[in-house]
Design a protein around this motif. Structure first.
Motif, short mmCIF file in Angstrom:
data_model
loop_
_atom_site.label_atom_id
_atom_site.label_comp_id
_atom_site.label_asym_id
_atom_site.label_seq_id
_atom_site.Cartn_x
_atom_site.Cartn_y
_atom_site.Cartn_z
N PHE A 45 0.84 -1.20 0.00
CA PHE A 45 0.00 0.00 0.00
C PHE A 45 0.87 1.25 0.00
O PHE A 45 0.56 2.25 -0.65
N ALA A 46 1.97 1.20 0.75
CA ALA A 46 2.88 2.35 0.83
C ALA A 46 3.53 2.59 -0.53
O ALA A 46 3.75 3.73 -0.93
N SER A 47 3.82 1.52 -1.27
CA SER A 47 4.46 1.67 -2.59
C SER A 47 3.51 2.37 -3.56
O SER A 47 3.95 2.99 -4.53
N GLN A 48 2.19 2.27 -3.28
CA GLN A 48 1.21 2.92 -4.16
C GLN A 48 0.86 4.33 -3.69
O GLN A 48 0.04 5.01 -4.30
N PHE A 153 9.89 -3.71 3.77
CA PHE A 153 10.75 -3.50 2.61
C PHE A 153 10.36 -4.42 1.45
O PHE A 153 10.23 -3.98 0.31
N VAL A 154 10.15 -5.71 1.79
CA VAL A 154 9.77 -6.66 0.73
C VAL A 154 8.39 -6.31 0.15
O VAL A 154 8.19 -6.33 -1.06
N TYR A 156 6.98 -3.39 0.04
CA TYR A 156 7.12 -2.16 -0.75
C TYR A 156 7.71 -2.48 -2.12
O TYR A 156 7.26 -1.98 -3.14
N GLY A 157 8.73 -3.34 -2.11
CA GLY A 157 9.38 -3.67 -3.37
C GLY A 157 8.49 -4.49 -4.30
O GLY A 157 8.49 -4.28 -5.51
N LEU A 158 7.74 -5.42 -3.73
CA LEU A 158 6.92 -6.30 -4.57
C LEU A 158 5.60 -5.66 -4.97
O LEU A 158 5.00 -6.06 -5.96
N GLY A 159 5.10 -4.71 -4.19
CA GLY A 159 3.87 -4.02 -4.55
C GLY A 159 2.69 -4.96 -4.73
O GLY A 159 2.38 -5.76 -3.85
N VAL A 160 2.08 -4.94 -5.89
CA VAL A 160 0.85 -5.71 -6.12
C VAL A 160 1.12 -7.22 -6.19
O VAL A 160 0.18 -8.01 -6.17
N TYR A 161 2.40 -7.62 -6.30
CA TYR A 161 2.72 -9.04 -6.40
C TYR A 161 2.94 -9.65 -5.02
O TYR A 161 3.40 -10.77 -4.90
N TYR A 165 3.96 -13.49 -3.60
CA TYR A 165 5.18 -13.70 -2.82
C TYR A 165 4.87 -14.36 -1.50
O TYR A 165 5.63 -15.21 -1.02
N ARG B 45 13.19 -3.09 -8.49
CA ARG B 45 12.13 -2.80 -7.52
C ARG B 45 12.70 -2.61 -6.13
O ARG B 45 12.07 -1.96 -5.30
N PHE B 46 13.85 -3.22 -5.86
CA PHE B 46 14.42 -3.12 -4.52
C PHE B 46 15.57 -2.12 -4.43
O PHE B 46 16.28 -2.08 -3.44
N HIS B 55 4.73 3.52 -6.94
CA HIS B 55 4.36 2.77 -8.15
C HIS B 55 2.85 2.74 -8.24
O HIS B 55 2.20 1.87 -7.66
#
Lengths: 196, 134
Positions: A45-48, A153-154, A156-161, A165, B45-46, B55
């Motif tokens: 959610f933070a990544s978006q 962190f993970v 945020y990096g993976l986002g919608v995926y 994961y 992404r990381f 994003h």
């Protein structure tokens, strides 16, 4: 995605950090809520742009540590201790677990922060065994900080995926557990063979 | 005799666990292949420098909209104004707490199926994202 998890996600989307605090606190205290998976999703959610990564980290850490300390304090109090000791003395595995925790208190507290419900059990045992509070707080805080930082962190990096994961991490967890079991059983088998 | 029985049971359990391990590894490889195709796992992404960048979701991620989401979340993640969604979906201005209500809750309030409401939201978001941007 399970029904409970979608309810928790809706709750967090509506009430953001207040909801996060309540869920993670209760999970740290006693309830078997998927708080680590939730933090993973909040990273997404933070990544978006919906939430702030730093605030997620701070709120999760504070509520998790608080929940763990309350669990520790509950068993440290006299009445709870007598109640639990009387119930647990019938289980031989509890005596072995007690010995293990007394010997490796710091590492046990730190590593079980990554293991969800087992962390809650260790909180109660740490209070029961009179592990010094400063010692418990230090390892609990370090363990929680590492766990939460990893998941945020993970996520945020993976986002919608993130959901895909989390399936992989569950599989990995089971694979590691089975490898450890196989290793222990082979060791037991060889030990028996040697004795024979 | 007892020792032999115990050893036999141990062997059987170890064999079963090895088979289960092989099956789980197969599923793990399948999952990893799916994620790799979606390019979910990549060094970019990381990258710490990218962490500050948000994003936002696009047309390819419209199918991710679910009834447990709030209108506010859909609006922010897809960069679609909440007022646009309100107009396109015919949501009354007197709707309490809009856009901070879940799609499920709104569907129950107006007596409609949450999944059909999600389809309408997907269409509205798709139309908005398809518009040329300045």
């Amino acid at each position: 995605m399970s029904n409970l998890f979608t309810i928790l996600l809706s709750f967090v989307l509506l009430y953001k950090y207040v909801a996060l605090f309540i869920i993670v606190f209760l999970s740290g205290l006693i309830l078997p809520l998927p708080s680590n998976t939730l933090i993973l999703a909040l990273g997404a959610f933070a990544s978006q742009g919906y939430m702030n990564v730093t605030l997620i980290f701070i709120v999760s850490l504070a509520s998790n540590v608080l929940g763990d300390c309350v669990g520790y304090a509950l068993t440290r109090s006299l009445k709870m201790r007598n109640l639990i000791e009387n119930r647990l003395k019938h289980f031989s595995t509890t005596a072995r677990l007690k010995e293990f925790i007394e010997q490796y208190a710091g590492w046990t507290i730190l590593i079980t922060r990554f293991l969800g419900t087992l962390g809650v059990v260790v909180n109660f045992l740490a209070g029961l065994l009179d592990i010094p509070f400063q010692y418990f707080l230090l390892y609990d805080t370090i363990g929680n900080a590492l766990t939460i930082a990893c998941f945020v962190f993970v996520g945020y990096g993976l986002g919608v995926y993130t959901e895909a994961y989390s399936d992989i991490t569950k599989l990995l967890g089971w694979i590691i557990l089975i490898i450890i079991l196989i290793f222990m059983l082979i060791k037991m088998f060889l030990h028996k063979k040697k004795k024979d | 005799m007892e020792h032999q029985k115990a050893n036999l049971y141990l062997k059987i359990i170890i064999t079963i666990l090895i088979i289960v391990l092989a099956i789980l590894c197969f599923f793990l490889v399948q999952q990893y292949r799916t994620i790799s195709q979606q390019k979910a796992i990549s060094a970019e992404r990381f990258n710490f420098a990218n962490l500050a960048r948000h994003h936002s979701l696009g047309i390819n991620e419209i199918n991710l909209i679910e009834p447990w989401m709030t209108f506010n979340y859909v609006s922010i993640s897809y960069k679609v104004p909440a007022s646009y969604l309100q107009t396109m979906l015919g949501i009354s201005s007197s709707t309490a707490n809009y856009p901070n209500i879940t799609i499920n809750h709104y569907a129950k309030t107006v007596g409609t199926n949450p999944n059909s409401l999600v389809e309408k939201i997907k269409n509205a978001v798709q139309q908005y994202l398809a518009q040329p941007r300045k």
